[in-house]
Design an enzyme around this catalytic site. Structure first.
Site, PDB file in Angstrom:
ATOM      1  N   ASP A   1     -20.856   3.195 -25.596  1.00 22.26           N
ATOM      2  CA  ASP A   1     -19.830   3.060 -24.568  1.00 22.26           C
ATOM      3  C   ASP A   1     -19.670   4.399 -23.861  1.00 22.26           C
ATOM      4  O   ASP A   1     -19.322   5.408 -24.492  1.00 22.26           O
ATOM      5  CB  ASP A   1     -18.499   2.627 -25.197  1.00 22.26           C
ATOM      6  CG  ASP A   1     -17.403   2.457 -24.147  1.00 22.26           C
ATOM      7  OD1 ASP A   1     -17.476   1.477 -23.385  1.00 22.26           O
ATOM      8  OD2 ASP A   1     -16.487   3.304 -24.094  1.00 22.26           O
TER       9      ASP A   1
ATOM     10  N   GLU B   1     -23.495  -0.736 -21.008  1.00 19.78           N
ATOM     11  CA  GLU B   1     -22.874  -1.586 -20.003  1.00 19.78           C
ATOM     12  C   GLU B   1     -23.530  -1.375 -18.647  1.00 19.78           C
ATOM     13  O   GLU B   1     -24.052  -0.293 -18.355  1.00 19.78           O
ATOM     14  CB  GLU B   1     -21.375  -1.293 -19.900  1.00 19.78           C
ATOM     15  CG  GLU B   1     -20.564  -1.748 -21.083  1.00 19.78           C
ATOM     16  CD  GLU B   1     -19.093  -1.445 -20.900  1.00 19.78           C
ATOM     17  OE1 GLU B   1     -18.301  -2.394 -20.784  1.00 19.78           O
ATOM     18  OE2 GLU B   1     -18.731  -0.257 -20.880  1.00 19.78           O
TER      19      GLU B   1
ATOM     20  N   CYS C   1     -11.386  -7.985 -29.040  1.00 21.34           N
ATOM     21  CA  CYS C   1     -11.218  -7.502 -30.408  1.00 21.34           C
ATOM     22  C   CYS C   1     -12.561  -7.593 -31.126  1.00 21.34           C
ATOM     23  O   CYS C   1     -13.170  -8.664 -31.177  1.00 21.34           O
ATOM     24  CB  CYS C   1     -10.163  -8.322 -31.139  1.00 21.34           C
ATOM     25  SG  CYS C   1      -9.940  -7.846 -32.879  1.00 21.34           S
TER      26      CYS C   1
ATOM     27  N   ASP D   1     -12.532   2.971 -27.152  1.00 22.45           N
ATOM     28  CA  ASP D   1     -13.938   3.216 -26.846  1.00 22.45           C
ATOM     29  C   ASP D   1     -14.840   2.795 -28.011  1.00 22.45           C
ATOM     30  O   ASP D   1     -15.907   2.225 -27.800  1.00 22.45           O
ATOM     31  CB  ASP D   1     -14.159   4.689 -26.516  1.00 22.45           C
ATOM     32  CG  ASP D   1     -13.445   5.110 -25.244  1.00 22.45           C
ATOM     33  OD1 ASP D   1     -13.233   4.241 -24.379  1.00 22.45           O
ATOM     34  OD2 ASP D   1     -13.098   6.301 -25.112  1.00 22.45           O
TER      35      ASP D   1
END
Length: 270
Positions: free
Chosen positions: A31, A124, A177, A206
């Site tokens: 991330d 991402e 979650c 993060d």
């Protein structure tokens, strides 16, 4: 020669005989962020953001003032710059080049270590071009080098026999979650801790996002065809797709070693 330095380029042929990462079966989610450059899903220490440009701001301001006080070039009148302006501008350019070199060196070390260690890396699909249009984030995002990190991971994973998987841009990695897969409708950026009362999970947002990126690939490899929700709460099924990430659906054949794979969304059937 540029800014007092000579640059020499060599072209060589290198034979890479079937390299494999040290941990070929391990999936890691990465991330990327501004506060912390990279947070990982396997618990390894995060990579801090060195913020080279911010640290050089004081020196750049001083050198820029010196340049502005010299007689510079004027394209309208054809006036040539003075020698004092050229010297001052060269000093300022040296600082800019050093910032770029430090940023490039740090990114190369980070991406090389990840590509040599892990068989599958998940990142991402960040909209970097849109992020730099935000005047409050433009300098920090450009200094972090998100686009360069993804570019280097793409070819370095191919060199080392691994895979780079790119999650869909609308996958709610921070709002989901990592324990029960429930999605929060809202999670402002100022909230740095993800907490879920239903399952009792309390974790850094993060790290939670990195875990979700890694589990996204694990669920797909297991053949479950995961149902996820986007940031607005709409149902979406995340499946594999090409690097562009624009197609509605693609085949479920596993990618070959060194191939970049994108998880593109598909609307779930009602």
């Amino acid at each position: 020669m540029d800014t007092g330095r000579w640059y020499v380029a060599f072209s060589v042929e290198v034979e890479r005989s079937g390299p494999t990462p040290r941990r070929p079966d391990v999936v890691i989610g990465v991330d990327l962020g501004v506060k912390t450059l990279a947070v990982f899903s396997d618990g390894r220490p995060p990579a801090g953001n060195p913020k080279h440009y911010d640290h050089a701001q004081k020196k750049l301001r001083r050198l820029s003032r010196a340049v502005s006080r010299r007689m510079g070039p004027d394209h309208r009148t054809g006036r040539q710059p003075s020698k004092r302006w050229l010297r001052a501008n060269e000093q300022r350019n040296k600082v800019h080049h050093r910032i770029a070199d430090l940023r490039r060196d740090g990114i190369h070390k980070l991406t090389t270590e990840l590509a040599r260690e892990y068989g599958t890396i998940v990142v991402e699909d960040l909209n970097v071009a849109g992020m730099v249009r935000n005047r409050n984030l433009a300098r920090a995002v450009s200094d972090a080098g998100f686009g360069e990190i993804r570019r280097q991971l793409a070819y370095k994973t191919a060199w080392n026999g691994g895979r780079l998987n790119v999650a869909d841009r609308w996958f709610p990695s921070s709002k989901t979650c990592s324990h029960c897969q429930a999605v929060k409708p809202r999670l402002p950026l100022r909230v740095r801790t993800f907490s879920r009362e239903h399952c009792g999970l309390v974790i850094d947002r993060d790290e939670n996002a990195a875990r979700n990126l890694a589990s996204l690939v694990k669920r797909h490899v297991a053949g479950s065809g995961p149902e996820t929700r986007n940031g607005r709460g709409a149902d979406r099924k995340t499946g594999p797709g090409p690097a562009g990430g624009r197609e509605a659906s693609t085949s479920h054949r596993p990618s070959k070693p060194g191939q970049t794979r994108t998880f593109a969304p598909r609307w779930a059937n009602p």
